[in-house]
Design a protein around this motif. Structure first.
Motif, PDB file in Angstrom:
ATOM      1  N   SER A 259     -10.017   2.298   2.533  1.00  0.00           N
ATOM      2  CA  SER A 259      -8.793   1.605   2.116  1.00  0.00           C
ATOM      3  C   SER A 259      -8.889   0.089   2.233  1.00  0.00           C
ATOM      4  O   SER A 259      -7.962  -0.615   1.842  1.00  0.00           O
ATOM      5  CB  SER A 259      -7.613   2.090   2.957  1.00  0.00           C
ATOM      6  OG  SER A 259      -7.811   1.790   4.334  1.00  0.00           O
ATOM      7  N   ASP A 260     -10.002  -0.443   2.739  1.00  0.00           N
ATOM      8  CA  ASP A 260     -10.180  -1.879   2.938  1.00  0.00           C
ATOM      9  C   ASP A 260     -11.140  -2.398   1.880  1.00  0.00           C
ATOM     10  O   ASP A 260     -12.333  -2.073   1.899  1.00  0.00           O
ATOM     11  CB  ASP A 260     -10.714  -2.145   4.342  1.00  0.00           C
ATOM     12  CG  ASP A 260     -10.681  -3.628   4.699  1.00  0.00           C
ATOM     13  OD1 ASP A 260     -10.888  -4.458   3.800  1.00  0.00           O
ATOM     14  OD2 ASP A 260     -10.470  -3.949   5.876  1.00  0.00           O
ATOM     15  N   SER A 261     -10.645  -3.199   0.952  1.00  0.00           N
ATOM     16  CA  SER A 261     -11.493  -3.699  -0.131  1.00  0.00           C
ATOM     17  C   SER A 261     -12.609  -4.579   0.395  1.00  0.00           C
ATOM     18  O   SER A 261     -13.720  -4.585  -0.150  1.00  0.00           O
ATOM     19  CB  SER A 261     -10.642  -4.473  -1.146  1.00  0.00           C
ATOM     20  OG  SER A 261      -9.989  -5.571  -0.522  1.00  0.00           O
TER      21      SER A 261
ATOM     22  N   GLY B 253      -9.327   7.059  -4.262  1.00  0.00           N
ATOM     23  CA  GLY B 253     -10.034   5.803  -4.476  1.00  0.00           C
ATOM     24  C   GLY B 253     -10.886   5.833  -5.737  1.00  0.00           C
ATOM     25  O   GLY B 253     -10.974   4.846  -6.475  1.00  0.00           O
TER      26      GLY B 253
ATOM     27  N   SER C 141      -2.678   5.814   1.087  1.00  0.00           N
ATOM     28  CA  SER C 141      -2.950   6.549   2.319  1.00  0.00           C
ATOM     29  C   SER C 141      -2.163   7.850   2.282  1.00  0.00           C
ATOM     30  O   SER C 141      -0.974   7.855   1.918  1.00  0.00           O
ATOM     31  CB  SER C 141      -2.552   5.719   3.545  1.00  0.00           C
ATOM     32  OG  SER C 141      -2.688   6.460   4.727  1.00  0.00           O
TER      33      SER C 141
ATOM     34  N   TRP D  38      -4.999  -1.126  -7.362  1.00  0.00           N
ATOM     35  CA  TRP D  38      -5.474  -2.076  -6.365  1.00  0.00           C
ATOM     36  C   TRP D  38      -4.640  -2.049  -5.088  1.00  0.00           C
ATOM     37  O   TRP D  38      -5.079  -2.601  -4.053  1.00  0.00           O
ATOM     38  CB  TRP D  38      -5.431  -3.492  -6.940  1.00  0.00           C
ATOM     39  CG  TRP D  38      -4.130  -3.830  -7.597  1.00  0.00           C
ATOM     40  CD1 TRP D  38      -3.815  -3.686  -8.914  1.00  0.00           C
ATOM     41  CD2 TRP D  38      -2.944  -4.350  -6.959  1.00  0.00           C
ATOM     42  NE1 TRP D  38      -2.514  -4.084  -9.157  1.00  0.00           N
ATOM     43  CE2 TRP D  38      -1.958  -4.500  -7.974  1.00  0.00           C
ATOM     44  CE3 TRP D  38      -2.624  -4.711  -5.657  1.00  0.00           C
ATOM     45  CZ2 TRP D  38      -0.688  -4.992  -7.706  1.00  0.00           C
ATOM     46  CZ3 TRP D  38      -1.361  -5.193  -5.383  1.00  0.00           C
ATOM     47  CH2 TRP D  38      -0.418  -5.327  -6.397  1.00  0.00           C
TER      48      TRP D  38
ATOM     49  N   LYS E   5       0.833  -1.199   0.000  1.00  0.00           N
ATOM     50  CA  LYS E   5       0.000   0.000   0.000  1.00  0.00           C
ATOM     51  C   LYS E   5       0.870   1.252   0.000  1.00  0.00           C
ATOM     52  O   LYS E   5       1.875   1.334   0.705  1.00  0.00           O
ATOM     53  CB  LYS E   5      -0.910  -0.013   1.235  1.00  0.00           C
ATOM     54  CG  LYS E   5      -1.843   1.181   1.344  1.00  0.00           C
ATOM     55  CD  LYS E   5      -2.711   1.071   2.581  1.00  0.00           C
ATOM     56  CE  LYS E   5      -3.628   2.269   2.719  1.00  0.00           C
ATOM     57  NZ  LYS E   5      -4.472   2.187   3.937  1.00  0.00           N
TER      58      LYS E   5
ATOM     59  N   GLY F 212      -3.361   7.860  -6.748  1.00  0.00           N
ATOM     60  CA  GLY F 212      -4.381   6.832  -6.632  1.00  0.00           C
ATOM     61  C   GLY F 212      -4.563   6.066  -7.923  1.00  0.00           C
ATOM     62  O   GLY F 212      -4.708   4.836  -7.913  1.00  0.00           O
TER      63      GLY F 212
ATOM     64  N   GLU G 278      -7.989  10.589   0.243  1.00  0.00           N
ATOM     65  CA  GLU G 278      -8.104   9.143   0.020  1.00  0.00           C
ATOM     66  C   GLU G 278      -9.393   8.784  -0.689  1.00  0.00           C
ATOM     67  O   GLU G 278      -9.433   7.819  -1.464  1.00  0.00           O
ATOM     68  CB  GLU G 278      -7.967   8.424   1.360  1.00  0.00           C
ATOM     69  CG  GLU G 278      -6.560   8.518   1.935  1.00  0.00           C
ATOM     70  CD  GLU G 278      -6.486   8.165   3.408  1.00  0.00           C
ATOM     71  OE1 GLU G 278      -7.488   7.611   3.935  1.00  0.00           O
ATOM     72  OE2 GLU G 278      -5.448   8.433   4.034  1.00  0.00           O
TER      73      GLU G 278
ATOM     74  N   GLY H 186      -4.002   0.437  -3.143  1.00  0.00           N
ATOM     75  CA  GLY H 186      -4.523   1.346  -2.137  1.00  0.00           C
ATOM     76  C   GLY H 186      -3.531   2.445  -1.829  1.00  0.00           C
ATOM     77  O   GLY H 186      -2.320   2.334  -2.114  1.00  0.00           O
TER      78      GLY H 186
END
Length: 773
Positions: free
Chosen positions: A691-693, A564, A244, A240, A208, A235, A560, A242
C-alpha cells in the motif's frame, strides 16, 4: 456496420428489452399491497450527527512544491472534493506565505475566493515582509459542494510611480504546508443500491479506501475468490488512492460509538455464513445470487453490503454483478439473474495502459476537462501521463512518432516565445511561437534509444532519453513580452495580454508496431504495473496459490495484492483463478501468484535467492555487490556478479517478509511471483509495503526483502526472457551483448563476401575468355 453503430444498436436493443420487461411486469391486483419500499434508517433525532474534522494540506491536494505568485502570474487555485454522503458544517483556510520584502505594505494583499466567491482579503503588513506568515480565514460552508476550488490572487505593489507588473520584486511564496480544514458531517442515507458504489467508495474522496470484509470462520476458496473479485473492482476504482481490506471472521467491525461511519461487506452462503446471520428468519436462505444493503445493527450511519448465494459460484456471480452492473442496481435488495461474458479480453488491453495497436489521440489520454489548455504569460506546463506495458520493446528504435498540433495567442512580434517539449523531465525539442502562425502542426519523433526493462545490458549505450512503463509528456509554452518601462521621466505601463495556448486533442502519439519482449525476473515491472498478471486485464491467465488454511491477515494480503494489480490495469480480475494445490497449479500454462511459504519441491531450486522458514532465515547473495539493483544491471544473465556466491543463515524474532520472482518450472514463458511470510506480523509488513507507493518503487530485481527499516532489493540467479521477437531482431539483440563476437562475425562476413565476389568475377572472366576463343 461500424463499431460505433454496433454499440449504439446493442444499447438501443438493451433499452427496448428492458422497457418491454418493465411494461410486461404484472401490475398489483386491486386490493393488494404494493411491494415494500426501502425504509430510511431509524435515527434518533436527539442524537448528534456524526461529525469530524478533516485537514488536507496543499501538498496532499496536489501541490508538491511551494507556489510562487508573481506580478504577471498572480493567481493560483487549489481543488478539493467532498463525498456525496457528507456535508461540511464548517470550513477554514490556514494560509502560510512569505511576501517579498520589497512590497509596499497594506496596499499589497491577497484575495481569497471559494468557488469564485470572495471570502476575504489578507493585507500584507510591514512586519510580514520577508517573513513566513500564517493566517487563518473562515470559508463559507454553504458554498462547498462535491468539487470545490480555492483561488488565491496576489495584488502587489513595489512603487507608486511607473510600476512594471513584470518586476522581479513582485512575488509572494505560498507554502505547500497551507491547509484546508472541513468539519465533515455524515448524511442519513436510505438503503438504496442505486447509489452504489456509495457509501463504500466515492471517487470524490482522495484518501485511501478502507473497507472491511467479513466471512464465516475458515472461508472456502470460492468465498475468497468472490472477495478477491470484488476487492479488485474497488482497487480499479480507487486507483492511486490505494485500498485496504481488513478481514474479520464471524463478527462485524467494531465501532467506537453509534455515530461512527464504517461500511463493510459480508460474504455468506446458505450453508456457510457468519455467526450474526444465524437467524434464518431475519436472514433467510436465498435461491439465487443476491446483494442487499442493510444498516449496521450497532451504528445507524454505517451500511453493510450482504453478498449472498446458494453456494460459492453464486458469490462469484454476485461479485461480478456488482462490478459490471452497478448502473442497473436499485432498491435495497437485488437478485442477480445472469452475468455473461460477451467477448473475451485480449492481451495488453488494460484500460489504464495506452493502446499500442494504433495511433492514440490526446483526447483519449486526458483525465479532466481543459487539461490541454493554459493561459497567462507564464502558464503552467501541460502534462499527459502515458502508461505503457512494461515489456514494450523499443531497444535501438529510431523514435516514437509524435504528431503535435497546437494553437496560441500570437505574440506582438517575432521574439523568443517558444514551445518546449520534454518527456520524463528530459528535453526533446523547442519550437518557435511565431507572430503570424496561430496554429501549427509538428510531426516529431521521440528519440528513444533504450528501455529500462527490456535491455539487460546498459553498458553498450548510455541513452539520452528513455521511455518506460510510466511516462509524462510535458509541453511548456513560454511567451516573451515587454509589458512596461521603468523610466521615471517617461513612464509607460502596458497591461499584459490575456495570452492563451492549447494543445489540440487531435494530436497523436503512435506506439503501434512494437514487439513485446522483457528480461525476467523483474519485480519492478510487478510493483509498478502488476506485470505479468496485468498482461490480461482480467487476470484470466493467472492463478493465485494460497495456503490450505488462511488467517484473516493472509486473506487481507491476498485481497490487497489483487486490488493493487487491478489498480494498475484499471480493470477488475474477473478471470482470476484461486487454488491451494501447488502441484496442479505449477503445471498450468499460467502466471502464478504465490501467497505464503514456498512449496517444498521448490526450496531446493538453485535459482532461489531467498528462503523464509519458521526455523531460520536463509539469504543467498550475489557475487561482489550485495545490493545489486535491477536498474543497475551490468551485463547479461551469465555475468558472474549475478551468480550466488554467499549464503547467510540467521535466527531472529522480528518480522521479515519478501517478494520473490522466478521462472515457472514447467513453462519457460511463465513467471512466479511469491509473497513470502510466516506469520501475521510478516504479512502486515507485506500489506504495508503493497500500500506504500514509495516502498513499491524500491522493489526491483529478483528478490525484495521487507523489514521494518524498509525494502532491500537485489538481482540473483539466471535471467529469462518473456515475449517474442522476429528472428533477425532477436539475433541482433543477442549479439549486441557480445561486441567482440559481433566484430569477429562482421570481419568474417566481409571476408566471405569478398571471397564470393572474387569467385564470381573470376568465373565471369573465365567464361568470357572461353567464349572469345
Amino acid at each position: 456496420m461500424s463499431r460505433f453503430s454496433k454499440k449504439a444498436f446493442f444499447t438501443s436493443l438493451a433499452l427496448m428489452t428492458f422497457a418491454s420487461q418493465l411494461m410486461s411486469a404484472p401490475l398489483p391486483l386491486p386490493g393488494s399491497s404494493p411491494a415494500p419500499m426501502p425504509k430510511p434508517p431509524v435515527v434518533d433525532p436527539s442524537q448528534p450527527l456524526p461529525s469530524w474534522p478533516v485537514t488536507r494540506t496543499f501538498e496532499q491536494l496536489g501541490r508538491a512544491t511551494d507556489t510562487l505568485l508573481l506580478g504577471i502570474n498572480s493567481s493560483e487555485q487549489v481543488e478539493f472534493t467532498l463525498r456525496r454522503d457528507r456535508i461540511a458544517s464548517d470550513a477554514s483556510l490556514q494560509l502560510e506565505y512569505t511576501p517579498s520584502p520589497s512590497l509596499i505594505p497594506t496596499i499589497s494583499h491577497i484575495r481569497v475566493y471559494l468557488n469564485d466567491v470572495l471570502m476575504g482579503v489578507l493585507p500584507i503588513d510591514k512586519d510580514q515582509l520577508g517573513r513566513k506568515t500564517t493566517q487563518k480565514m473562515a470559508l463559507d460552508p454553504r458554498l462547498i459542494s462535491d468539487f470545490n476550488r480555492v483561488r488565491l490572487e496576489f495584488v502587489g505593489h513595489y512603487t507608486d510611480i511607473c510600476e512594471d507588473p513584470a518586476n522581479n520584486t513582485l512575488w509572494v511564496n505560498i507554502s505547500r504546508s497551507s491547509s484546508i480544514t472541513l468539519q465533515e458531517q455524515a448524511l442519513s442515507l436510505t438503503n438504496d443500491l442505486a447509489f452504489f458504489p456509495l457509501p463504500f467508495f466515492d471517487p470524490r474522496n482522495s484518501g485511501k479506501l478502507e473497507l472491511p470484509f467479513v466471512f464465516a470462520a475458515n472461508p472456502t476458496l470460492g468465498e475468497q475468490k468472490a472477495a478477491a473479485i470484488l476487492a479488485s473492482y474497488f482497487g480499479s476504482q480507487s486507483n492511486w488512492r490505494g485500498a485496504s481490506f481488513p478481514v474479520l471472521y464471524d463478527a462485524l467491525p467494531s465501532v467506537q460509538n453509534k455515530e461512527a461511519t464504517q461500511p463493510s461487506v459480508v460474504f455468506a452462503t446458505n450453508d456457510h455464513r457468519p455467526a450474526f446471520m444465524s437467524d434464518l428468519e431475519k436472514f433467510p436462505a436465498v435461491t439465487a445470487p443476491v446483494v442487499e444493503l442493510i444498516d449496521h445493527p450497532d451504528a445507524p450511519y454505517s451500511k453493510i453490503l450482504l453478498v449472498m448465494g446458494r453456494n460459492e459460484e453464486d458469490l462469484a456471480v454476485a461479485a461480478k454483478a456488482l462490478a459490471l452492473g452497478g448502473n442497473l442496481l436499485r432498491g435495497s435488495r437485488v437478485t442477480i439473474d445472469k452475468v455473461e461474458e460477451l467477448q473475451p479480453r485480449k492481451p495488453y488491453d488494460a484500460p489504464a495502459w495506452m493502446r499500442t495497436d494504433r495511433p492514440v489521440r490526446f483526447a483519449e489520454l486526458i483525465t479532466y476537462p481543459q487539461q490541454l489548455q493554459v493561459s497567462g504569460l507564464q502558464p503552467r506546463p501541460i502534462t499527459l501521463d502515458v502508461n505503457l506495458p512494461p515489456d514494450l520493446f523499443v531497444w535501438r528504435n529510431q523514435g516514437i512518432p509524435l504528431r503535435t498540433q497546437y494553437r496560441y495567442t500570437a505574440p506582438s512580434a517575432n521574439d523568443d516565445s517558444r514551445l518546449n517539449i520534454s518527456l520524463n523531465e528530459q528535453f526533446i525539442t523547442s519550437l518557435p511561437l511565431l507572430r503570424k502562425d496561430t496554429s501549427s502542426l509538428e510531426e516529431l519523433r521521440l528519440a528513444v534509444l533504450s528501455n529500462d526493462t527490456a535491455n539487460a545490458n546498459d553498458k553498450l549505450v548510455v541513452p539520452s532519453l528513455k521511455i518506460g512503463d510510466r511516462n509524462r509528456l510535458r509541453f511548456d509554452f513560454n511567451f516573451a513580452s515587454t509589458v512596461g518601462s521603468a523610466q521615471r521621466d517617461r513612464c509607460q505601463t502596458i497591461l499584459p495580454a490575456n495570452t492563451q495556448a492549447i494543445i489540440d486533442e487531435d494530436s497523436t502519439i503512435d506506439l503501434s508496431g512494437y514487439h513485446h519482449y522483457i528480461s525476467m525476473p523483474d519485480l519492478k515491472a510487478f510493483a509498478r504495473s502488476g506485470f505479468p498478471f496485468s498482461r490480461m486485464a482480467d487476470m484470466s491467465e493467472s492463478i493465485v496459490v494460497v495456503p490450505a488454511t488462511t488467517s484473516p491477515t493472509q486473506i487481507s494480503t491476498l485481497l490487497e495484492a489483487v486490488a493493487g494489480i487491478s489498480a494498475r490495469s484499471g480493470y477488475p480480475a474477473f478471470g482470476l483463478r484461486l487454488t491451494n494445490d501447488w502441484q496442479a497449479a505449477s503445471k498450468e500454462d499460467a502466471d502464478l501468484l504465490l501467497l505464503g511459504q514456498m512449496a517444498p519441491d521448490m526450496r531446493d531450486n538453485p535459482d532461489l535467492s531467498l528462503l523464509l522458514q519458521r526455523q531460520r532465515d536463509m539469504l543467498v547473495q550475489p557475487y561482489g555487490n550485495t545490493a545489486l539493483d535491477a536498474n543497475n544491471r551490468r551485463g547479461p544473465s551469465t555475468d558472474e556478479r549475478s551468480t550466488p556466491a554467499n549464503r547467510t543463515e540467521v535466527t531472529a524474532q522480528a518480522p521479515i517478509a519478501a517478494i520473490l520472482g522466478m521462472q515457472s518450472p514447467h513453462h519457460n514463458q511463465r513467471s512466479i511471483v511469491a509473497l513470502l511470510g510466516n506469520d501475521d506480523a510478516d504479512y502486515n509488513l507485506l500489506r504495508e509495503a503493497i500500500s506504500d507507493s514509495g516502498k513499491m518503487d524500491a522493489v526491483s530485481g529478483s528478490v525484495a526483502l521487507i523489514r521494518s527499516s524498509g525494502v532491500y532489493s537485489q538481482l540473483v540467479g539466471d535471467q529469462y526472457y518473456v515475449g517474442n521477437l522476429p528472428w533477425f531482431l532477436l539475433l541482433w539483440y543477442q549479439l549486441s551483448e557480445h561486441p567482440v563476437l559481433l566484430a569477429v562475425l562482421a570481419v568474417i562476413s566481409v571476408l566471405l563476401t569478398a571471397f564470393l565476389l572474387w569467385r564470381a568475377l573470376s568465373w565471369a572472366a573465365n567464361r568470357r575468355l572461353h567464349k572469345d576463343d
